[in-house]
Design an enzyme around this catalytic site. Structure first.
Site, short mmCIF file in Angstrom:
data_model
loop_
_atom_site.label_atom_id
_atom_site.label_comp_id
_atom_site.label_asym_id
_atom_site.label_seq_id
_atom_site.Cartn_x
_atom_site.Cartn_y
_atom_site.Cartn_z
N HIS A 124 0.82 -1.22 0.00
CA HIS A 124 0.00 0.00 0.00
C HIS A 124 0.85 1.27 0.00
CE1 HIS A 124 -4.05 -1.78 0.74
NE2 HIS A 124 -3.29 -2.81 1.06
N ASP A 139 3.59 9.52 -1.21
CA ASP A 139 2.41 8.77 -0.78
C ASP A 139 2.17 7.62 -1.74
OD1 ASP A 139 0.17 8.23 0.77
OD2 ASP A 139 -0.51 10.31 0.75
#
Ligand code: ADQ
Length: 468
Positions: free
Chosen positions: A155, A363
């Site tokens: 992730h 991110d």
């Protein structure tokens, strides 16, 4: 088709409504197959070395949860996962703490959890492991004797090899990762980084089509950009709760334009730079004073990690300094709310915001960017200002893309968002919304599982699996 087995550090809570895109998506993946198993940490720290698992069943889904001991929580979770892997994968080697004991503890927890999970597997099952807490879980399952398919999804970013190799234990991690059959990443950039790392540091052969031959195995790699439940966010944004909570804020900011940031408080999210950019906006465009309010929602997270305490202090100081320079009797430029809000409330606030500021320094994906888009009024949408270093930028090129280290450029992008003609806002939003809707959370789940099904049959023989 066999059962789907999901392993993630944290799971949805058995017996409680599944909130949030990821929890719902994984729950749906399990129920769609007519049942399966969700395995992970219970969230409990058990002082008396509780070594077993707690089983519970909801619908046809079994939950199998294990506690951590205090020592494991410190070494595996706070220590290695959050103080070594998280900063390195977010390009913050300066904040990383490398401690051999933490890594030992990390391998022990992966081994213990691998053993527990192996005891629950049946022939024909398919295993899907999630995220940086369980990089060695595939290898531990192999060591325990599991030969069935194992997929892995990361992730967070997989950084450039020059950064990943700063991890003193990267070789052992690479060996562990090679035991997965399919490795999924958020972006093409992350996938390329991983392939380059395996080729340059482990003599992998790039066979094309995302296949790599490495450590006598053939593994598959691909990008599976995670999405959101766009329809749900759009619904929440106009729901009774969404609108009424947003109108509470509306009373305070009155007719002023709202610039909104929503993040977990984390140093990867670029919050100090964002506050500075808003300060610069006011410095450079004094006509905006009194006409625009920046609301930053950022509930503290991981407060027991020192870097997070420092961040909180820095944000308090920056917001205080800008507010003391610019506040007036009836206007506070920055409202900084260090707490979380229900999803309906967030959706209502997204819809109200003229500019959505999503400017992480790095991110994996950033779901807030996609939620902001999905919540907009198609007739009068706001403008997304998005960091080029968010994974979401690969799909959301119609946003105003910024370098989050460039304070002046960010200030100008906010200004451009605030003054953008409606026609341009609508055109950009249509493009963004098309990308968000097309690549929603259902698509992510289906694409990954289809790729995992495809590798299920044709795995090469395994040789020489060693302990991490
Ligand atoms: P996170 O770093 O947690 O996730 P992100 O994707 O932005 O980051 O957000 C996850 C969810 O948390 C969003 O649904 C958002 O609405 C919610 N959230 C954020 N701030 C909140 C707040 N103040 N109050 C309430 N809810 C809030 C990790 C990776 C990301 C990746 C996701 C999913 O770091 O890059 O996108 O996993 O793979």
């Amino acid at each position: 088709m066999g059962r789907l087995i999901i392993a993630s550090n944290r799971t949805a809570t058995p017996g409680e409504p599944k909130a949030g895109g990821l929890a719902v998506a994984l729950w749906d993946a399990l129920t769609e197959r007519g049942g399966g198993l969700w395995f992970g940490w219970s969230g409990e720290i058990s002082e008396r070395e509780h070594r077993g698992i707690r089983l519970s069943t909801e619908d046809a889904v079994e939950f199998a949860l294990a506690d951590l001991t205090e020592r494991e929580h410190d070494g595996y979770y706070l220590g290695y996962a959050n103080r070594a892997l998280w900063p390195v994968c977010h390009y913050r080697i300066d904040l990383a703490r490398f401690d051999d004991e933490h890594f030992e503890c990390y391998t022990q927890v992966n081994r213990r959890f691998g053993g527990l999970l192996h005891g629950l597997l049946r022939p024909g099952d398919e295993v899907w492991v999630h995220d940086y807490h369980f990089l060695l879980l595939g290898q531990e399952l192999r060591n325990a004797g599991w030969r069935g398919p194992i997929g892995f999804f990361l992730h967070i970013p997989f950084p450039a090899p020059e950064v990943f190799t700063a991890l003193p234990q990267h070789q052992r991690i690479a060996r562990g990762l090679a035991e997965f059959d399919l490795l999924g990443f958020q972006t093409v950039r992350d996938t390329r980084n991983f392939v380059r790392y395996m080729v340059e540091h482990h003599d992998a052969t790039d066979l094309g089509d995302g296949r790599l031959e490495v450590f006598d195995r053939i593994i598959r790699t691909a990008a599976f950009p995670i999405g959101i439940d766009a329809a749900e966010i759009a619904y929440f944004a106009t729901s009774e709760n969404g609108r009424s909570d947003a109108s509470r804020l509306g009373k305070i900011i009155e007719s002023r334009a709202l610039v909104l940031g929503v993040d977990r408080m984390d140093y990867s999210k670029g919050l100090p730079q964002r506050l500075q950019a808003f300060g610069r906006l006011l410095d450079d465009h004094q006509d905006l004073c009194g006409h625009v309010t920046f609301v930053q929602i950022a509930p503290p997270s991981r407060e027991d990690v020192g870097a997070y305490q420092d961040l909180r202090e820095e944000l308090d100081r920056l917001a205080g300094s800008i507010n003391s320079s610019y506040s007036d009797l009836d206007w506070t430029p920055i409202r900084y709310l260090a707490r979380g809000y229900p999803r309906e409330t967030l959706a209502g606030l997204y819809r109200m915001a003229r500019v959505g500021l999503v400017t992480p320094l790095y991110d994996g994906m950033n779901l807030v960017a996609k939620e902001y888009v999905a919540a907009q009024d198609p007739e009068d949408p706001g403008v997304l200002v998005l960091s080029e270093f968010a994974g979401a930028a690969e799909q959301l090129g119609a946003a105003l893309i910024v370098n989050p280290y460039d304070i002046t450029a960010m200030a100008e992008a906010i200004h451009r968002g605030l003054t953008m003609p409606k026609e341009e806002r609508c055109a950009r939003w249509r493009e963004l919304n098309e990308a968000v809707t097309r690549g929603d959370i259902g698509r992510w789940r289906r694409d990954f599982l289809a790729a995992l099904d495809a590798v299920g049959g044709g795995r090469p023989p395994l040789r020489g699996i060693r302990s991490a």
